[in-house]
Design an enzyme around this catalytic site. Structure first.
Site, PDB file in Angstrom:
ATOM      1  N   ASP A 249     -11.564  20.094  60.981  1.00  0.00           N
ATOM      2  CA  ASP A 249     -12.625  21.089  61.044  1.00  0.00           C
ATOM      3  C   ASP A 249     -13.509  20.897  62.271  1.00  0.00           C
ATOM      4  O   ASP A 249     -13.960  19.782  62.561  1.00  0.00           O
ATOM      5  CB  ASP A 249     -13.471  20.976  59.768  1.00  0.00           C
ATOM      6  N   GLU A 282      -9.477  22.987  64.595  1.00  0.00           N
ATOM      7  CA  GLU A 282     -10.329  24.157  64.792  1.00  0.00           C
ATOM      8  C   GLU A 282     -11.233  23.823  65.967  1.00  0.00           C
ATOM      9  O   GLU A 282     -12.015  22.873  65.890  1.00  0.00           O
ATOM     10  CB  GLU A 282     -11.172  24.446  63.550  1.00  0.00           C
TER      11      GLU A 282
END
Length: 560
Positions: A249, A282
């Site tokens: 993330d 990401e």
């Protein structure tokens, strides 16, 4: 790599460890019995114990009892005692090559009516039969309360108990492997949640006081103890559970001294495992750096934004730079992967990104819906409720057959229209702050007479559960999924395995794109109409969506 965190088992018992560099005294409490810990190298406190699986333990740091930040299991919530767990049982699984990945992103709590690891097992054969080869779980590390997306986790080594036990999660992974599917975990290494992060008490030096992320204190990756915590966490999930890789993330928030080396070291450590694991990032920066040092791919929000704007006409916020000419942007995405590669663009205050066209198509994970893009909307609407269904079908088919790595958000394969909304399970002042903060993000909603769904209300999560409808429309969507993924397995994957293509992607009209990817092993031709009839669809196409004369259509063909 040193092992500085959590209980470590050997033939004579367990060694408990905690980094508490500023503490004056640390005790280990096992089933209520205290014993002193001793400070050693790198300010690591240690104690030996003959604790057996099921024993509950706490650390008493300068008089305050706290759970283990590297707890593998909690006796209850994030503020309760940690639990000694059984040693893991190895799993036999050969893995799958990254080129074969077709990812199905799911939130365990909303994927089934029960919202558990065990309930998810029964749904896996159906996904595999459609052609999915991987599931990607939103974060499962323990967070406060029962409901949440998981990005506010505070015990990243411990499975969230509302979803089930460690054994339940291992059984889910074994069941996926038995279906030929990989299991990828969304792992958050850039911050801790606002409630229950006891690591602040044990080790305030874990954080950099001069930097902050949008979600809390920034982590100091210049500290070897910090790097060991996260590399140990990653290896724990891969070795002890059998996960096939990670989606990491917001790595653009893993910054500061030591962060670049940490990311390289993490990839190098994971590369030692067999079978090979896969790493997805990401990364809002749109730069190639991590993919050049061992990371397989990055989420490609550019592709999503171009498709979304082309289908909905939305132009607010981060869609502004894609609203100028979304068809031209989609042409670029199909040619190069990313769209924004450092060039000036109308709607951007500053250029974003760096050239990435030298990367292979497998370095880009494309999607037309994700938990972020749906759930960060005020009302959490899915694309089918915002755009023409026939346009969404064409975009969905494009996602599945284009030579990039496709990811589908749960329910998309059957035309799900239920929203996926933001929800959490805080109480008191923090719950009220989250409620007010969410409402303040969307001031324009009130002017339209709508209210932002209350994230603390359990009904918000209930609205976000999959309906698993099985009507004619759902079966039609599943048939499209099956046909597109069969084409992908038969033609696109072998082409990807043959090497990097030469891409020729051109815009032939206001809403018409033609593409030819010439791989060493053959070619892939595609004709896409988004808003205008295609006058010359590909003859003898292997897959067609829509009819000649339709405003929205797709034809695709493999070439020898």
């Amino acid at each position: 790599m040193r092992h500085l965190w959590g209980p470590v088992r050997d033939d004579d018992g367990l060694t408990f460890r905690l980094w508490a560099p500023r503490a004056q005294q640390v005790d280990l409490l096992v089933d209520g019995q205290a014993q002193p810990m001793h400070k050693g190298d790198l300010d690591i406190w240690q104690a030996r114990s003959h604790a057996t699986p099921g024993a509950r333990y706490l650390f008493r740091v300068d008089g305050t009892d706290m759970p283990d930040p590297a707890s593998r299991l909690q006796a209850g919530g994030v503020n309760d005692a940690s639990v000694v767990t059984d040693p893991p049982m190895p799993q036999e699984w050969a893995g799958r090559p990254w080129s074969e990945a077709v990812i199905y992103q799911l939130h365990v709590g909303c994927f089934t009516p029960e919202g558990t690891f065990s309930a998810a097992v029964d749904r896996l054969p159906g996904l595999a039969a459609l052609g999915f080869t991987a599931i990607q779980l939103l974060p499962v590390g323990q967070f406060p309360g029962n409901r949440g997306w998981g990005y506010d986790g505070v015990l990243p080594y411990a499975p969230h108990p509302a979803y089930g036990s460690p054994g339940d999660l291992r059984r889910l992974i074994r069941a996926a492997h038995a279906c030929g599917m990989m299991v990828i975990l969304d792992l958050v290494m850039n911050h801790f949640g606002p409630d229950g992060a006891w690591i602040h008490h044990a080790a305030p030096d874990f954080f950099d006081p001069d930097r902050h992320t949008p979600w809390g204190a920034a982590i100091d990756f210049s500290r070897p103890q910090v790097c060991d915590f996260w590399i140990g966490c990653a290896m724990h999930w891969l070795r002890d559970y059998g996960f096939d890789g990670f989606r990491l993330d917001a790595v653009h928030q893993i910054t500061g001294p030591g962060s670049a080396q940490f990311m390289k070291d993490l990839a190098a450590e994971i590369a030692t495992l067999t079978p090979r694991r896969h790493l997805i990032t990401e990364d809002e920066r749109n730069i190639p750096d991590l993919r050049e040092v061992g990371y397989d791919a990055s989420w490609n929000d550019d592709f999503h934004h171009a498709v979304h704007v082309a289908l909905t006409g939305e132009s607010d916020s981060y869609y502004a730079s894609f609203a100028v000419d979304p068809i031209a942007d989609l042409t670029l995405a199909l040619s190069r992967g990313h769209i924004e590669e450092g060039q000036p663009r109308e709607g951007l205050d500053h250029p974003r990104g760096a050239p990435c066209g030298h990367l292979p198509p497998t370095a880009f994970v494309n999607a037309i819906q994700t938990h972020d893009q749906i759930g960060n909307r005020a009302l959490g609407e899915r694309l089918l409720t915002l755009a023409k269904p026939e346009a969404v079908r064409v975009a969905y088919a494009l996602l599945l057959v284009a030579p990039y790595m496709p990811m589908v958000f749960m329910g998309e394969e059957r035309g799900e229209t239920a929203p996926f909304q933001f929800f959490a399970d805080y109480s008191g002042d923090l719950g009220e702050a989250v409620r007010k903060g969410r409402a303040s993000e969307f001031p324009g909603i009130a002017s339209l007479g709508d209210g932002v769904p209350d994230p603390i209300d359990p009904a918000t999560m209930e609205r976000s559960r999959l309906g698993w409808r099985d009507d004619a429309d759902a079966r039609d969507w599943m048939d499209l999924t099956r046909r597109a993924l069969a084409f992908r397995a038969a033609h696109v994957v072998p082409l990807l395995n043959s090497g990097k293509p030469e891409a020729s992607v051109t815009r032939e009209g206001p809403g018409l794109i033609r593409a030819l990817w010439q791989f060493p092993g053959g070619g892939l031709a595609l004709s896409l109409a988004l808003g205008q009839p295609d006058p010359t669809p590909l003859p003898d196409a292997d897959l067609s969506v829509g009819q000649p004369g339709d405003l929205f259509s797709l034809t695709v063909k493999a070439l020898s």
